[in-house]
Design a protein around this motif. Structure first.
Motif, PDB file in Angstrom:
ATOM      1  N   ASP A   1       0.504  -1.358   0.172  1.00  0.00           N
ATOM      2  CA  ASP A   1       0.135   0.162  -0.268  1.00  0.00           C
ATOM      3  C   ASP A   1       0.787   1.352  -0.004  1.00  0.00           C
ATOM      4  O   ASP A   1       2.356   1.467   0.248  1.00  0.00           O
ATOM      5  CB  ASP A   1      -1.012   0.344   1.534  1.00  0.00           C
ATOM      6  CG  ASP A   1      -2.231  -1.193   0.878  1.00  0.00           C
ATOM      7  OD1 ASP A   1      -2.014  -1.579  -0.127  1.00  0.00           O
ATOM      8  OD2 ASP A   1      -2.672  -1.164   1.949  1.00  0.00           O
TER       9      ASP A   1
ATOM     10  N   ASP B   1       1.540   3.795   2.236  1.00  0.00           N
ATOM     11  CA  ASP B   1       1.449   4.242   2.877  1.00  0.00           C
ATOM     12  C   ASP B   1       2.345   3.033   4.113  1.00  0.00           C
ATOM     13  O   ASP B   1       2.690   3.489   5.300  1.00  0.00           O
ATOM     14  CB  ASP B   1       0.589   4.565   4.518  1.00  0.00           C
ATOM     15  CG  ASP B   1      -0.265   3.425   4.634  1.00  0.00           C
ATOM     16  OD1 ASP B   1      -0.339   2.296   3.717  1.00  0.00           O
ATOM     17  OD2 ASP B   1      -1.100   3.071   4.771  1.00  0.00           O
ATOM     18  N   GLU B   2       2.606   1.932   3.186  1.00  0.00           N
ATOM     19  CA  GLU B   2       3.766   0.967   3.870  1.00  0.00           C
ATOM     20  C   GLU B   2       5.405   0.595   3.452  1.00  0.00           C
ATOM     21  O   GLU B   2       5.360   1.079   1.915  1.00  0.00           O
ATOM     22  CB  GLU B   2       2.819   0.171   4.339  1.00  0.00           C
ATOM     23  CG  GLU B   2       2.517  -1.058   3.332  1.00  0.00           C
ATOM     24  CD  GLU B   2       1.285  -1.869   3.657  1.00  0.00           C
ATOM     25  OE1 GLU B   2       1.107  -2.228   4.877  1.00  0.00           O
ATOM     26  OE2 GLU B   2       0.558  -2.556   2.794  1.00  0.00           O
TER      27      GLU B   2
ATOM     28  N   ALA C   1       4.482  -4.444   4.637  1.00  0.00           N
ATOM     29  CA  ALA C   1       3.021  -4.774   3.700  1.00  0.00           C
ATOM     30  C   ALA C   1       3.368  -6.516   3.448  1.00  0.00           C
ATOM     31  O   ALA C   1       2.586  -7.191   3.940  1.00  0.00           O
ATOM     32  CB  ALA C   1       3.627  -4.969   2.319  1.00  0.00           C
TER      33      ALA C   1
ATOM     34  N   GLU D   1       0.174  -9.029   4.040  1.00  0.00           N
ATOM     35  CA  GLU D   1      -0.035  -9.833   3.693  1.00  0.00           C
ATOM     36  C   GLU D   1      -0.193 -11.470   4.304  1.00  0.00           C
ATOM     37  O   GLU D   1      -1.539 -11.708   4.374  1.00  0.00           O
ATOM     38  CB  GLU D   1       0.638  -9.681   2.396  1.00  0.00           C
ATOM     39  CG  GLU D   1      -0.235  -8.562   1.504  1.00  0.00           C
ATOM     40  CD  GLU D   1      -1.183  -8.940   1.014  1.00  0.00           C
ATOM     41  OE1 GLU D   1      -1.618  -9.902   0.748  1.00  0.00           O
ATOM     42  OE2 GLU D   1      -1.517  -8.210   0.785  1.00  0.00           O
TER      43      GLU D   1
END
Length: 152
Positions: free
Chosen positions: A45, A47-48, A53, A57
């Motif tokens: 994403d 912002d990560e 992530a 996930e």
């Protein structure tokens, strides 16, 4: 002299992990939205970080709060108009209690399996197999790799 205005590439970014069981079999997942099996992971994403992530996930797909180890491979692929960049981290060996705690997100994954590396080749697309081969080599020799692959 002509001035060339370059447009920066904006590749998609994905992040995932490779996990093993006590018999050195690799964990693969069967996405509901793709033809071939895959390593657990997904999109990063805006912002990560790729590591964050990967953790997210793995939690979303497998229901595990896993300790994610070192980066093994960064792979650029020809997916999409600007390409795609994959970050693959070492998830290590999942002991029996952690394997038993796996709970799939049925909206994303049909099933999972720990498979011998030789069998993984028949479950993965050719580019995904090439990626896994690089991941296994990086894990074996302890050196992070950068590779460029076809579509994954």
């Amino acid at each position: 002299m002509t001035t060339h205005e370059a447009t920066p590439a904006r590749p998609q970014v994905s992040s995932g992990a490779v996990f093993f069981d006590d018999d050195d079999r690799v964990l693969l997942v069967d996405p509901t939205y793709k033809e071939f099996w895959n390593l657990p992971g997904g999109g990063v994403d805006a912002d990560e970080t790729p590591r964050a992530a990967c953790v997210r996930e793995v939690r979303e797909e497998l229901g595990l709060d896993a300790s994610i180890g070192p980066l093994l491979v960064v792979a650029w692929t020809a997916n999409g108009p600007d390409g795609k960049v994959f970050f693959v981290f070492d998830g290590g060996v999942l002991p029996p209690d952690r394997r038993a705690a796996i709970v799939l997100d049925p909206a994303e994954l049909a099933e999972y399996a720990f498979v011998p590396v030789e069998r993984a080749r028949s479950l993965l697309s050719e580019p995904q197999w090439a990626l896994l081969a690089e991941v296994l080599a990086a894990r074996a020799d302890g050196v992070t790799r950068y590779v460029e692959l076809g579509q994954v």
